[in-house]
Design an enzyme around this catalytic site. Structure first.
Site, mmCIF file in Angstrom:
data_model
loop_
_atom_site.group_PDB
_atom_site.id
_atom_site.type_symbol
_atom_site.label_atom_id
_atom_site.label_comp_id
_atom_site.label_asym_id
_atom_site.label_seq_id
_atom_site.Cartn_x
_atom_site.Cartn_y
_atom_site.Cartn_z
ATOM 1 N N LEU A 113 0.849 -1.193 0.000
ATOM 2 C CA LEU A 113 0.000 0.000 0.000
ATOM 3 C C LEU A 113 0.887 1.245 0.000
ATOM 4 C CD1 LEU A 113 -3.086 0.282 0.148
ATOM 5 C CD2 LEU A 113 -2.837 0.662 2.609
ATOM 6 N N HIS A 118 -2.701 -11.722 7.683
ATOM 7 C CA HIS A 118 -1.465 -12.375 7.243
ATOM 8 C C HIS A 118 -1.435 -13.820 7.740
ATOM 9 C CE1 HIS A 118 2.684 -12.594 5.933
ATOM 10 N NE2 HIS A 118 2.952 -13.222 7.053
HETATM 11 C C1 GRF Z 1 -4.790 -15.051 2.876
HETATM 12 O O1 GRF Z 1 -4.307 -16.242 3.410
HETATM 13 C C2 GRF Z 1 -4.123 -13.869 3.489
HETATM 14 O O2 GRF Z 1 -3.634 -14.083 4.759
HETATM 15 C C3 GRF Z 1 -2.966 -13.618 2.560
HETATM 16 O O3 GRF Z 1 -3.457 -13.923 1.293
HETATM 17 C C4 GRF Z 1 -4.475 -14.914 1.397
HETATM 18 C C5 GRF Z 1 -5.644 -14.426 0.605
HETATM 19 O O4 GRF Z 1 -6.653 -15.390 0.464
HETATM 20 N N1 GRF Z 1 -2.482 -12.264 2.714
HETATM 21 P P1 GRF Z 1 -8.097 -15.007 -0.073
HETATM 22 O O5 GRF Z 1 -7.918 -14.291 -1.391
HETATM 23 O O6 GRF Z 1 -8.746 -14.125 0.951
HETATM 24 O O7 GRF Z 1 -8.811 -16.302 -0.235
#
Ligand code: GRF
Length: 216
Positions: free
Chosen positions: A91, A107
């Site tokens: 960002l 995360h």
């Molecule tokens: C999630 O596991 C998040 O922690 C990471 O990227 C993944 C995204 O998954 N930053 P989604 O697109 O929400 O299914």
């Protein structure tokens, strides 16, 4: 809950779905933004009647131009809170500053362990017995801001990246909507790296009654 929330997502959007499905948060989501025109997250937003916009980085001359376009879009929609749900771009500092204290990221690791884009793989390669999910406030560094909620997930002997990520995501889908709700309700108090969650306002205060005015 009366707020205007934007969700930024680059991929499948399962976290966006969990946010949309949350009774309190879902109805406040007014905008979904992706850097990836093929992101299924966009479909999920449209299916709920939420405006879904693609800002494709290749259409902008510089990273800064893209950051400015995103900031303008958020302003145009009157967005108050930004949720990064698998958004694979850093960002821009302009957006971080404009929304200071009002941006959350989810995360798939127990930060500060395993920051970056390959945290599930990194945890497996490192041989840890526990990893997990973190929701944190976003600052100008990657996967770095004050931690709001965390929950551990055990690594099993026969885990591969897919199986471990799936169990982490189950946790994310609970933690992220909860953290978003706490943020929008003004129940997060940040003191340096520490985030305190305030208790819900007592019913008497919410109703404007004296604090000892509630009856059994
Ligand atoms: C999630 O596991 C998040 O922690 C990471 O990227 C993944 C995204 O998954 N930053 P989604 O697109 O929400 O299914």
């Amino acid at each position: 809950m009366d707020a205007r929330i934007a969700v930024l997502a680059s991929g499948a959007g399962s976290n966006l779905q969990a946010l949309l499905d949350d009774a309190a948060v879902g109805s406040s989501i007014v905008l979904a933004v992706s850097d990836n025109p093929g992101a299924f997250a966009l479909e999920r937003a449209r299916a709920r009647g939420v405006r879904a916009v693609v800002l494709e980085p290749s259409h902008y001359g510089t990273r800064w131009d893209h950051d400015v376009a995103l900031e303008h879009l958020l302003e145009e929609e009157g967005v108050e809170y930004v949720l990064l749900a698998g958004y694979m771009r850093i960002l821009g500092p302009n957006v971080v500053r404009a929304f200071e204290g009002r941006v959350l990221n989810v995360h798939p690791a127990l930060l500060p362990a395993f920051p970056g884009a390959h945290s599930v793989r990194d945890a497996l390669e490192w041989g840890v017995g526990l990893t997990g999910a973190t929701v944190h406030l976003v600052d100008e560094h990657v996967d770095h801001g004050p931690i709001v909620l965390q929950e551990a997930v055990a690594v099993l002997d026969d885990d591969d990246e897919r199986s471990l990520h799936a169990r982490i995501q189950e946790v994310e889908h609970r933690l992220f909507p909860l953290a978003a709700r706490l943020l929008v309700e003004g129940r997060l108090r940040v003191d340096g790296r520490h985030v305190r969650v305030l208790a819900e306002r007592p019913v008497s205060a919410a109703a404007g009654l004296p604090s000892d005015g509630a009856s059994g």
